[in-house]
Write an enzyme that holds these catalytic residues in place. Structure first.
Site, PDB file in Angstrom:
ATOM      1  N   THR A 139       3.084  -4.802  -2.758  1.00  0.00           N
ATOM      2  CA  THR A 139       3.364  -3.443  -2.286  1.00  0.00           C
ATOM      3  C   THR A 139       4.481  -3.416  -1.244  1.00  0.00           C
ATOM      4  O   THR A 139       4.698  -4.406  -0.528  1.00  0.00           O
ATOM      5  CB  THR A 139       2.066  -2.861  -1.668  1.00  0.00           C
ATOM      6  OG1 THR A 139       2.379  -1.699  -0.910  1.00  0.00           O
ATOM      7  CG2 THR A 139       1.388  -3.850  -0.718  1.00  0.00           C
ATOM      8  N   ASP A 140       5.126  -2.257  -1.116  1.00  0.00           N
ATOM      9  CA  ASP A 140       6.142  -2.096  -0.058  1.00  0.00           C
ATOM     10  C   ASP A 140       5.500  -2.057   1.326  1.00  0.00           C
ATOM     11  O   ASP A 140       6.183  -2.216   2.340  1.00  0.00           O
ATOM     12  CB  ASP A 140       6.986  -0.835  -0.294  1.00  0.00           C
ATOM     13  CG  ASP A 140       6.202   0.473  -0.284  1.00  0.00           C
ATOM     14  OD1 ASP A 140       4.952   0.451  -0.181  1.00  0.00           O
ATOM     15  OD2 ASP A 140       6.846   1.543  -0.375  1.00  0.00           O
ATOM     16  N   GLU A 141       4.166  -1.861   1.374  1.00  0.00           N
ATOM     17  CA  GLU A 141       3.508  -1.704   2.676  1.00  0.00           C
ATOM     18  C   GLU A 141       3.549  -2.987   3.504  1.00  0.00           C
ATOM     19  O   GLU A 141       3.344  -2.952   4.714  1.00  0.00           O
ATOM     20  CB  GLU A 141       2.064  -1.206   2.489  1.00  0.00           C
ATOM     21  CG  GLU A 141       2.057   0.102   1.730  1.00  0.00           C
ATOM     22  CD  GLU A 141       0.729   0.849   1.744  1.00  0.00           C
ATOM     23  OE1 GLU A 141      -0.070   0.651   2.671  1.00  0.00           O
ATOM     24  OE2 GLU A 141       0.516   1.640   0.816  1.00  0.00           O
ATOM     25  N   TYR A 166      -5.206  -3.617   4.889  1.00  0.00           N
ATOM     26  CA  TYR A 166      -4.772  -3.716   3.478  1.00  0.00           C
ATOM     27  C   TYR A 166      -3.423  -4.418   3.381  1.00  0.00           C
ATOM     28  O   TYR A 166      -3.276  -5.418   2.672  1.00  0.00           O
ATOM     29  CB  TYR A 166      -4.692  -2.316   2.843  1.00  0.00           C
ATOM     30  CG  TYR A 166      -3.879  -2.292   1.561  1.00  0.00           C
ATOM     31  CD1 TYR A 166      -4.311  -2.976   0.424  1.00  0.00           C
ATOM     32  CD2 TYR A 166      -2.663  -1.592   1.476  1.00  0.00           C
ATOM     33  CE1 TYR A 166      -3.563  -2.975  -0.748  1.00  0.00           C
ATOM     34  CE2 TYR A 166      -1.922  -1.580   0.317  1.00  0.00           C
ATOM     35  CZ  TYR A 166      -2.366  -2.275  -0.801  1.00  0.00           C
ATOM     36  OH  TYR A 166      -1.618  -2.274  -1.957  1.00  0.00           O
ATOM     37  N   LYS A 169      -2.338  -8.070   1.755  1.00  0.00           N
ATOM     38  CA  LYS A 169      -1.365  -8.217   0.662  1.00  0.00           C
ATOM     39  C   LYS A 169      -0.225  -9.143   1.105  1.00  0.00           C
ATOM     40  O   LYS A 169       0.244  -9.975   0.326  1.00  0.00           O
ATOM     41  CB  LYS A 169      -0.805  -6.849   0.242  1.00  0.00           C
ATOM     42  CG  LYS A 169      -1.793  -5.961  -0.495  1.00  0.00           C
ATOM     43  CD  LYS A 169      -2.260  -6.516  -1.833  1.00  0.00           C
ATOM     44  CE  LYS A 169      -1.166  -6.548  -2.868  1.00  0.00           C
ATOM     45  NZ  LYS A 169      -1.729  -6.968  -4.199  1.00  0.00           N
ATOM     46  N   ASN A 220       2.582   4.462  -6.267  1.00  0.00           N
ATOM     47  CA  ASN A 220       2.533   4.898  -7.664  1.00  0.00           C
ATOM     48  C   ASN A 220       1.720   6.173  -7.807  1.00  0.00           C
ATOM     49  O   ASN A 220       0.861   6.453  -6.970  1.00  0.00           O
ATOM     50  CB  ASN A 220       1.836   3.840  -8.522  1.00  0.00           C
ATOM     51  CG  ASN A 220       2.679   2.603  -8.798  1.00  0.00           C
ATOM     52  OD1 ASN A 220       2.528   1.980  -9.827  1.00  0.00           O
ATOM     53  ND2 ASN A 220       3.563   2.244  -7.892  1.00  0.00           N
ATOM     54  N   PRO A 265      -7.165  17.768   2.481  1.00  0.00           N
ATOM     55  CA  PRO A 265      -7.035  17.145   3.813  1.00  0.00           C
ATOM     56  C   PRO A 265      -5.704  16.435   4.018  1.00  0.00           C
ATOM     57  O   PRO A 265      -5.451  15.386   3.429  1.00  0.00           O
ATOM     58  CB  PRO A 265      -8.195  16.139   3.830  1.00  0.00           C
ATOM     59  CG  PRO A 265      -8.444  15.812   2.392  1.00  0.00           C
ATOM     60  CD  PRO A 265      -8.028  16.980   1.571  1.00  0.00           C
ATOM     61  N   PRO A 318      -5.754   6.054  11.650  1.00  0.00           N
ATOM     62  CA  PRO A 318      -5.356   5.131  12.728  1.00  0.00           C
ATOM     63  C   PRO A 318      -4.231   4.203  12.249  1.00  0.00           C
ATOM     64  O   PRO A 318      -4.296   3.685  11.129  1.00  0.00           O
ATOM     65  CB  PRO A 318      -6.619   4.320  13.008  1.00  0.00           C
ATOM     66  CG  PRO A 318      -7.729   4.974  12.272  1.00  0.00           C
ATOM     67  CD  PRO A 318      -7.152   5.868  11.225  1.00  0.00           C
TER      68      PRO A 318
END
Ligand code: NAD
Ligand code: TYD
Length: 355
Positions: A132-134, A158, A162, A188, A213, A291
């Site tokens: 992932t780009d995260e 997360y 990764k 995605n 939300p 957070p």
């Protein structure tokens, strides 16, 4: 044949369906069937001998070893992961277990199998890790998009898990010579997306007359890619990617969350107007921020375009319309995934809805 892990989840199922729509090379699909895994995603393959489903854990090196020896795949594509940032905040342990420890055991099983291959079979084998780009962290408003050499600065349990798995994959290439490829993709969206994530949650809540939300000020930016474009990128990297390399995958579609939510609402106003004639956007409710919420992700996918000629086929406008139409046409799928476990999660995450 190829071995896919996590092929009953959102992206994995889309990948398996696309793969078998385009070629006859069989797929062995190893998936633990966590809350996110759903065999209904693969229902159209029922009775199709090209698809072999095995329920199991990527962390079960013995099982993976047995599958590798039995089926002798020419490639393994690793989609299996815990994938939801909010769940990683509530309970990081599963993320450490699957994304880090699980990937480690998977790599060990693959190393043993690949070590026993010879000649052309050994030359051809590939381990493709879907990431992932995260892992790159968060960008400021004027920062350049993430390239493959951007520092890895994960901010959530997360993304940290990764990033750790990406490092293990890299290390297995450098240390043992394992023929690996890594893709780091942006957010995605599309069919079979579990409605805990932004876009499907908004569609499902809107239709159910529930609040939509939006975390914080709704101005967090993500780059959005239609899932089938991610699948085509993975196929391209598998065919032509240089060993040990990372390929960023993205859609050049940076959008603030509130714009995404408004787009979904406008499409629903057009395709399934509310009975009372009010716009769906009136259901938007700003809630407490996540957070450590990353402010902006943006992907520079030029390496993939330059080296392998890949480009996304969908624009955001065409992809999001297809997606909303898919959800409208698959009310039964939506109903089935909203199990007791799903309702428990929604109760936990959205317990105090106002900002
Ligand atoms: P998902 O949560 O929808 O699906 C994950 C699948 O993996 C599920 O079918 C689940 O049952 C399976 N799984 C979980 N733990 C397992 C284990 N220990 N052993 C075997 N199977 C297991 O996730 P997704 O959105 O389809 O993401 C797939 C991959 O792509 C993940 O690695 C994710 O990090 C990555 N990714 C996702 C996105 C996105 O926007 N969704 C973007 C970039 C990269
Ligand atoms: P999400 O789909 O969880 O993906 P990720 O956190 O991996 O990018 O969330 C996308 C964005 O939408 C993210 O900035 C958080 C935000 N978001 C909301 O505002 N409300 C929600 O209910 C959810 C699930 C996400």
């Amino acid at each position: 044949m190829i071995l896919v892990t996590g092929g009953a989840g959102f992206i994995g199922a889309n990948f398996v369906l696309d793969w078998l729509a385009q070629c006859d090379e069989p797929v062995v699909n190893l998936d633990k069937l966590t809350y996110a895994g759903n065999l209904e995603n693969l229902a159209s393959l029922k009775g199709d001998a090209r698809h072999v489903f095995v329920q199991g854990d990527i962390g079960d090196a013995e099982l993976v070893g047995r599958l590798l020896t039995q089926y002798r795949p020419r490639a393994l594509i690793n989609f299996a992961a815990e994938s939801h940032v909010d769940r990683s905040i509530h309970g990081p342990e599963d993320f450490i277990q699957t994304n880090i420890v699980g990937t480690f055991h998977l790599l060990e099983a693959v190393r043993a199998y690949w070590g026993g291959l010879q000649g052309a079979e050994r030359e051809a084998f590939r381990f493709l890790h879907v990431s992932t780009d995260e892992v790159y962290g968060s960008l400021g408003p004027g920062d350049a998009a993430f390239t493959e050499t951007h520092r890895v600065e994960p901010n959530s349990p997360y993304s940290a898990s990764k990033a750790a798995s990406d490092h293990l994959v890299r290390a297995y290439h450098h240390t043992y010579g394992l023929p690996v490829l890594t893709t780091n993709c942006s957010n995605n969206y599309g069919p079979f997306h579990f409605p805990e994530k932004l876009i499907p949650l908004m569609i499902v809540n809107a239709l159910a007359g529930k609040p939509l939300p939006v975390y914080g000020d709704g101005m967090q930016i993500r780059d959005w890619l239609y899932v089938k474009d991610h699948c085509s990128a993975i196929r391209r990297v598998l065919e032509g990617g240089r060993l040990g390399e990372i390929y960023n995958v993205g859609g050049w579609n940076e959008k603030p969350n509130i714009e995404i939510v408004n787009t979904v609402c406008a499409l629903l106003d057009e395709l399934r107007p509310r009975a009372d004639g009010q716009p769906y956007a009136s259901q938007i409710s700003y809630v407490k921020d996540r957070p450590g919420h990353d402010r902006r992700y943006a992907i520079d996918a030029r390496k993939l375009e330059r080296e392998l000629g890949w480009k996304p086929a969908e624009t955001f406008e065409s992809g999001i319309r297809k997606t909303v139409m898919w959800y409208l046409a698959h009310a039964d799928w939506v109903e089935h995934v909203q199990s007791g476990a799903y309702r428990e999660w929604v109760g936990l995450q959205y317990a105090s809805p106002s900002a």
